[in-house]
Design an enzyme around this catalytic site. Structure first.
Site, PDB file in Angstrom:
ATOM      1  N   GLU A   1     -14.704 -63.996  56.073  1.00 56.30           N
ATOM      2  CA  GLU A   1     -13.896 -64.689  56.759  1.00 56.30           C
ATOM      3  C   GLU A   1     -12.532 -65.256  55.717  1.00 56.30           C
ATOM      4  O   GLU A   1     -12.170 -66.331  55.415  1.00 56.30           O
ATOM      5  CB  GLU A   1     -14.629 -65.929  57.018  1.00 56.30           C
ATOM      6  CG  GLU A   1     -15.558 -65.706  58.198  1.00 56.30           C
ATOM      7  CD  GLU A   1     -16.344 -66.998  58.737  1.00 56.30           C
ATOM      8  OE1 GLU A   1     -15.803 -68.001  58.238  1.00 56.30           O
ATOM      9  OE2 GLU A   1     -17.114 -66.732  59.843  1.00 56.30           O
TER      10      GLU A   1
ATOM     11  N   ASN B   1     -16.267 -58.926  56.095  1.00 55.83           N
ATOM     12  CA  ASN B   1     -16.665 -59.393  57.386  1.00 55.83           C
ATOM     13  C   ASN B   1     -15.852 -60.637  57.960  1.00 55.83           C
ATOM     14  O   ASN B   1     -15.461 -61.343  57.196  1.00 55.83           O
ATOM     15  CB  ASN B   1     -18.193 -59.933  57.379  1.00 55.83           C
ATOM     16  CG  ASN B   1     -18.861 -60.105  58.480  1.00 55.83           C
ATOM     17  OD1 ASN B   1     -19.057 -59.266  59.322  1.00 55.83           O
ATOM     18  ND2 ASN B   1     -19.418 -61.326  58.456  1.00 55.83           N
TER      19      ASN B   1
ATOM     20  N   HIS C   1     -18.542 -63.092  67.819  1.00 56.69           N
ATOM     21  CA  HIS C   1     -18.983 -64.209  68.206  1.00 56.69           C
ATOM     22  C   HIS C   1     -18.053 -64.464  69.624  1.00 56.69           C
ATOM     23  O   HIS C   1     -16.984 -64.806  69.545  1.00 56.69           O
ATOM     24  CB  HIS C   1     -18.926 -65.545  67.424  1.00 56.69           C
ATOM     25  CG  HIS C   1     -19.731 -65.553  66.351  1.00 56.69           C
ATOM     26  ND1 HIS C   1     -21.072 -65.728  66.374  1.00 56.69           N
ATOM     27  CD2 HIS C   1     -19.329 -65.278  64.831  1.00 56.69           C
ATOM     28  CE1 HIS C   1     -21.503 -65.763  65.377  1.00 56.69           C
ATOM     29  NE2 HIS C   1     -20.772 -65.469  64.170  1.00 56.69           N
TER      30      HIS C   1
ATOM     31  N   GLU D   1     -22.622 -60.337  63.868  1.00 59.90           N
ATOM     32  CA  GLU D   1     -23.260 -61.447  64.330  1.00 59.90           C
ATOM     33  C   GLU D   1     -22.999 -61.748  65.540  1.00 59.90           C
ATOM     34  O   GLU D   1     -22.449 -62.986  66.214  1.00 59.90           O
ATOM     35  CB  GLU D   1     -22.251 -62.607  63.339  1.00 59.90           C
ATOM     36  CG  GLU D   1     -22.219 -62.295  61.800  1.00 59.90           C
ATOM     37  CD  GLU D   1     -21.694 -63.590  61.168  1.00 59.90           C
ATOM     38  OE1 GLU D   1     -21.323 -64.551  61.871  1.00 59.90           O
ATOM     39  OE2 GLU D   1     -21.280 -63.350  60.037  1.00 59.90           O
TER      40      GLU D   1
ATOM     41  N   ASP E   1     -22.953 -62.998  69.326  1.00 55.80           N
ATOM     42  CA  ASP E   1     -23.593 -63.786  70.414  1.00 55.80           C
ATOM     43  C   ASP E   1     -22.502 -64.137  71.468  1.00 55.80           C
ATOM     44  O   ASP E   1     -21.395 -64.048  71.246  1.00 55.80           O
ATOM     45  CB  ASP E   1     -24.209 -65.080  69.813  1.00 55.80           C
ATOM     46  CG  ASP E   1     -23.321 -65.875  68.752  1.00 55.80           C
ATOM     47  OD1 ASP E   1     -21.971 -65.664  68.701  1.00 55.80           O
ATOM     48  OD2 ASP E   1     -23.867 -66.714  68.089  1.00 55.80           O
TER      49      ASP E   1
HETATM   50  C1  XIL Z   1     -24.028 -70.265  60.267  1.00 59.68           C
HETATM   51  C2  XIL Z   1     -25.275 -70.560  60.685  1.00 59.68           C
HETATM   52  O1  XIL Z   1     -25.792 -69.757  61.715  1.00 59.68           O
HETATM   53  C3  XIL Z   1     -25.630 -72.070  60.776  1.00 59.68           C
HETATM   54  O2  XIL Z   1     -27.034 -72.059  60.506  1.00 59.68           O
HETATM   55  C4  XIL Z   1     -25.010 -72.607  59.199  1.00 59.68           C
HETATM   56  O3  XIL Z   1     -25.400 -74.159  59.755  1.00 59.68           O
HETATM   57  C5  XIL Z   1     -23.660 -72.463  59.443  1.00 59.68           C
HETATM   58  O4  XIL Z   1     -23.371 -70.940  59.449  1.00 59.68           O
HETATM   59  N1  XIL Z   1     -19.966 -67.127  60.583  1.00 59.68           N
HETATM   60  C6  XIL Z   1     -20.678 -66.570  59.476  1.00 59.68           C
HETATM   61  C7  XIL Z   1     -22.228 -67.068  59.530  1.00 59.68           C
HETATM   62  O5  XIL Z   1     -20.448 -65.668  58.626  1.00 59.68           O
HETATM   63  O6  XIL Z   1     -22.557 -67.181  58.219  1.00 59.68           O
HETATM   64  C8  XIL Z   1     -22.369 -68.536  60.091  1.00 59.68           C
HETATM   65  O7  XIL Z   1     -23.716 -68.950  60.150  1.00 59.68           O
HETATM   66  C9  XIL Z   1     -21.710 -68.463  61.582  1.00 59.68           C
HETATM   67  C10 XIL Z   1     -20.252 -67.908  61.446  1.00 59.68           C
END
Ligand code: XIL
Length: 361
Positions: free
Chosen positions: A162, A203, A239, A270, A272
């Site tokens: 990020e 990422n 996401h 990641e 969802d």
């Molecule tokens: C999130 C986790 O799911 C949570 O449990 C934590 O509190 C915060 O981080 N992008 C990412 C992940 O790269 O590491 C993040 O994970 C979600 C967004």
């Protein structure tokens, strides 16, 4: 009289021959991991270590359904280096062992990020006790310690997470402020020295859609490649949210191709698909479409190595705690009681019906 036409659906792994009376059909493994393997595609989930320790169903389903795992939190800086120069790999080691026992590969997440940093580091930078030179050494040592500890055990590392803003500018983190933009190339070089066999990824989120952030990400990885920096892939977090609408699969596939055209692999890291609560039958169907286009875009690109979901059950999702205005959730493949949602069936259908297998690299 017209002859009745019997359409048969060939389940993956089932014998193509006729089954005679008394023959036993082979049991067919319809898990996501088995269906993904037909395409040489690893299917993964983020793992919550507390749930893994306390919830048998959670653990069993991970072993059964997934061929790769990502620690949701325990490879982040605040866990790995809670005080300066002292490292705690215990929770992450547990996950690496779990993965080995279950024949799963591990995505390391993450060596360098602006969130979940320990306060000794952020406070030290803020009050000036950690100088820019010192910060560079701290970062180098952290990467060597962590990537070195797991050397040979990590398939893909999210080296930098990020680093780009939504408007396409570079994110204003302590890393950029103190070390300048070259910190990204440095991090990849150090990670490669520490673990020469791991695939190294940049990422980020929202880079799966075209726009300023996507363009900067493509330009960034192109420039890293041109400089000879050891980078091997781009992680698309995935996401998604129903309230923003969903693209179609060909559009998404075209966007992935912008990255693979630079010579890099890609992975969904990641995924969802959240929604404003409450869930209903229409939202569940739309969500299934969200997972489906993600899977299709990956299957269409032989350089898409894996599809990881950020948790697979609503029981342990990060979404309700982070997206509260309006309240969002119900983002995962299974509900809080481990019941499959249409999204889970959609993933299986896409994986089962797509032609293949394809060799991925
Ligand atoms: C999130 C986790 O799911 C949570 O449990 C934590 O509190 C915060 O981080 N992008 C990412 C992940 O790269 O590491 C993040 O994970 C979600 C967004």
């Amino acid at each position: 009289m017209a002859a009745a036409v019997l359409l048969t659906f060939q389940l993956p792994g089932a014998s193509a021959g006729q089954l005679g009376r008394g023959d036993q059909a082979q049991p067919v493994d319809q898990s996501l991991r088995a269906l993904g393997n037909r395409h040489d595609l690893r299917i993964g989930t983020a793992v919550d270590m507390a749930a893994l320790a306390s919830d048998t169903t959670y653990r069993e389903r991970i072993a059964k359904e997934f061929s790769t795992v990502t620690p949701e939190n325990v490879m982040k800086w605040e866990t790995i280096e809670p005080s300066p120069g002292s490292f705690d790999f215990s929770a992450a080691d547990q996950l690496v062992n779990f993965a080995r026992q279950n024949g799963q590969q591990v995505r390391g997440h993450t060596l360098l990020w602006h969130n979940q940093l320990p306060t000794w580091l952020t406070d030290g930078v803020a009050n000036g006790s950690i100088t820019a030179d010192r910060l560079r050494t701290i970062l180098r040592d952290h990467i060597f310690a962590e990537a070195g500890h797991f050397r040979g055990k990590i398939w893909q590392w999210d080296v930098v997470n990020e680093a780009i803003n939504d408007d396409g500018t570079m994110r204003d983190t302590i890393w950029l402020q103190k070390l300048g933009p070259g910190y990204i190339a440095d991090a990849f070089r150090w990670a490669h020295q520490a673990d020469p066999h791991a695939l190294l990824f940049y990422n980020d989120y929202n880079i799966e859609f075209t726009g300023a952030k996507h363009d900067t990400a493509v330009a960034l990885v192109k420039s890293l490649k041109a400089q000879g920096v050891p980078i091997h892939g781009v992680g698309l977090q995935g996401h998604l949210g129903l309230q923003y609408g969903l693209p179609d699969a060909p559009t998404l596939a075209a966007n992935l191709k912008h990255f693979t055209d630079t010579g890099l692999a890609v992975a969904w890291t990641e995924v969802d698909v959240r929604m404003p609560l409450p869930n209903d039958v229409y939202k569940s169907q739309a969500q299934a479409q969200g997972y489906s286009i993600v899977a299709q875009a990956c299957l269409l690109n032989p350089r898409c190595l894996s599809l990881t979901v950020w948790g697979y059950t609503d029981k342990y999702s990060w979404i309700p705690g982070w997206f509260t205005d309006p309240p969002q959730g119900a983002a995962n493949l299974l509900d809080e009681n481990y019941q499959a949602k249409p999204a889970y069936q959609a993933m299986r259908t896409v994986l089962a019906l797509s032609t293949g297998p394809h060799k991925r690299s």
